[in-house]
Design an enzyme around this catalytic site. Structure first.
Site, PDB file in Angstrom:
ATOM      1  N   TYR A 110       0.828  -1.205   0.000  1.00 51.49           N
ATOM      2  CA  TYR A 110       0.000   0.000   0.000  1.00 51.49           C
ATOM      3  C   TYR A 110       0.866   1.260   0.000  1.00 51.49           C
ATOM      4  CZ  TYR A 110      -4.076  -2.969   0.946  1.00 51.49           C
ATOM      5  OH  TYR A 110      -5.059  -3.916   0.879  1.00 51.49           O
ATOM      6  N   SER A 156     -13.680  -3.225  -0.514  1.00 56.63           N
ATOM      7  CA  SER A 156     -14.603  -2.494  -1.393  1.00 56.63           C
ATOM      8  C   SER A 156     -16.033  -2.546  -0.852  1.00 56.63           C
ATOM      9  CB  SER A 156     -14.551  -3.034  -2.821  1.00 56.63           C
ATOM     10  OG  SER A 156     -14.896  -2.009  -3.720  1.00 56.63           O
ATOM     11  N   LEU A 162     -17.670  -0.334   0.655  1.00 55.46           N
ATOM     12  CA  LEU A 162     -18.401   0.911   0.350  1.00 55.46           C
ATOM     13  C   LEU A 162     -18.512   1.136  -1.157  1.00 55.46           C
ATOM     14  CD1 LEU A 162     -16.748   3.293   2.993  1.00 55.46           C
ATOM     15  CD2 LEU A 162     -19.123   2.495   3.013  1.00 55.46           C
ATOM     16  N   ALA A 163     -17.964   0.218  -1.937  1.00 57.90           N
ATOM     17  CA  ALA A 163     -17.992   0.319  -3.408  1.00 57.90           C
ATOM     18  C   ALA A 163     -17.547   1.714  -3.878  1.00 57.90           C
ATOM     19  CB  ALA A 163     -19.377  -0.031  -3.956  1.00 57.90           C
ATOM     20  N   GLY A 193     -18.137   4.505  -2.838  1.00 59.84           N
ATOM     21  CA  GLY A 193     -19.171   5.538  -2.784  1.00 59.84           C
ATOM     22  C   GLY A 193     -20.229   5.460  -3.875  1.00 59.84           C
ATOM     23  N   THR A 222     -23.616   5.800  -2.072  1.00 59.03           N
ATOM     24  CA  THR A 222     -23.796   6.695  -0.922  1.00 59.03           C
ATOM     25  C   THR A 222     -23.781   8.175  -1.302  1.00 59.03           C
ATOM     26  OG1 THR A 222     -21.419   6.454  -0.514  1.00 59.03           O
ATOM     27  CG2 THR A 222     -22.897   5.095   0.811  1.00 59.03           C
TER      28      THR A 222
END
Ligand SMILES: NC(=O)c1ccc[n+]([C@@H]2O[C@H](COP(=O)([O-])OP(=O)(O)OC[C@H]3O[C@@H](n4cnc5c(N)ncnc54)[C@H](OP(=O)(O)O)[C@@H]3O)[C@@H](O)[C@H]2O)c1
Length: 343
Positions: free
Chosen positions: A80, A252, A254-255, A257, A260
């Site tokens: 990361y 993922s 929250l995909a 956003g 949302t």
């Protein structure tokens, strides 16, 4: 700089039946929280530059917001931001050493970027696993990982070799528990046969935006759904993990956003986005909380890994702990996100 974990669960068990369910992972790591925080967004850009004071302040605010909503499990990987996510987190630990014993620290290894030896590739050879963990520990400034995940299946992996690496890491006290990521049922069962300590977690791309592991169980005999890319490969994965008490973690979740925000970037997402907002308002929770609550309603007690590093969004995710979704709402969201009725 003070990073203080929430002294109490954000929602009492009495008002939230879902928090009374134990995560499978808590059998091994009792401190593990219902929600995990993904550190992929910490440390700046994905290149060889150093992290800066701004990156440290950003990481501090994100970690503080995560601690505020009761998160104790922090998910890393060696790659990361080219190691900077671990380094900047290590600096937070250095500034507040007492935090280390209050959190569950997880990292991953096995992905290698292109270099003089070859292109981007996966490497689950024994020496590479051990070397990668040693480097992660140096960046994190700690002497042990609570959980190490193998980041992706390596077509050249050999279970005996992986077992040997795990044994070396455990005998030196460098890692206490092991798991995998992006692996299907057959791969998990195959590895487990060689290991003397069973895998305790599997981190998958899973959520309203990534339904394949769920579709694999519901739509395997549906011609239209059966053609969804990748769905069938996941057959039996959720069931195996649930049966064997392997913690499913959802990346993922929250995909990014998709459901949302105030508008859907892709018009095909609009029905699910609108339903998320309608149900969120009805239940008095944030859209982020509702999207995560959908995942958490699954009886495998899936642990979402929150990927946003914006403190306000992180805090909004805490609403997931306030809601146990009804079966009707769960299916309504499933159908809306699929974009088609079930068979
Ligand atoms: N095992 C694996 O192969 C794998 C792969 C990928 C990730 N992961 C882990 O899982 C964690 C979460 O994964 P993810 O980052 O793909 O998941 P995510 O939570 O679905 O997405 C978060 C990303 O989307 C961005 N985003 C944009 N608008 C957003 C919105 N309205 N709400 C939320 N996020 C929004 C975030 O940026 P902002 O920070 O600006 O909000 C962040 O970069 C990662 O941090 C990492 O720890 C694992």
């Amino acid at each position: 700089m003070s990073l203080t974990p929430a002294a109490h669960a954000p929602v009492s068990a009495a008002t939230n039946p879902s928090t009374t369910l134990e995560l499978p992972l808590q059998r091994h790591l009792p401190k593990a929280s219902r929600l995990a925080f993904g550190c992929m967004g910490l440390g700046g850009s994905w290149d060889a530059t150093d992290w800066t004071a701004d990156h440290l302040a950003h990481a501090h605010a994100a970690v503080e917001a995560a601690l505020d909503i009761g998160v104790t499990l922090f998910d890393h990987a060696d790659i990361y931001t080219f190691g900077k996510a671990e380094s900047v987190f290590g600096e937070l630990l250095r500034r507040q050493p007492s935090l280390r014993d209050r959190i569950v620290l997880q990292s991953k290894c096995g992905i290698r970027f292109a270099d003089a030896q070859g292109p981007k590739r996966y490497d689950l050879s024994s020496d590479y696993i051990v070397t990668a963990v040693e480097a992660s520990l140096r960046r994190l400034g700690t002497d042990r990982l609570d959980l190490l995940l193998l980041h992706r299946p390596d077509p050249l992996m050999q279970p005996d070799e992986i077992a040997e690496a795990f044994q070396r890491l455990r005998s030196r006290g460098l890692v206490s528990h092991f798991g995998v990521s992006n692996m299907h049922a057959g791969q998990i069962a195959w590895l487990n046969r060689a290991l003397d300590q069973p895998l305790v977690a599997n981190q998958l791309e899973l959520g309203l935006g990534h339904l394949e592991p769920i579709d694999a169980g519901t739509c395997f005999n549906d011609r239209q759904a059966g053609t969804r890319a990748g769905a069938l490969a996941w057959g039996g994965t959720l069931e195996l993990c649930q049966q064997d008490g392997i913690q499913l973690q959802a990346w993922s979740a929250l995909a990014r956003g998709r459901y949302t925000g105030d508008t859907a970037a892709d018009p095909r997402d609009e029905p699910a986005r609108a339903l998320v907002h309608q149900l969120a308002e009805q239940h008095g929770v944030s859209p982020e909380g509702l999207v995560l609550a959908w995942l958490m309603r699954h009886p495998a007690r899936i642990q979402p890994v929150i990927g946003t590093s914006q403190p306000a969004r992180i805090r909004a995710c805490g609403d997931a702990l306030k809601l146990t979704m009804s079966r009707g709402d769960w299916y309504a969201l499933y159908e809306a996100a699929r974009g088609a009725a079930l068979p």
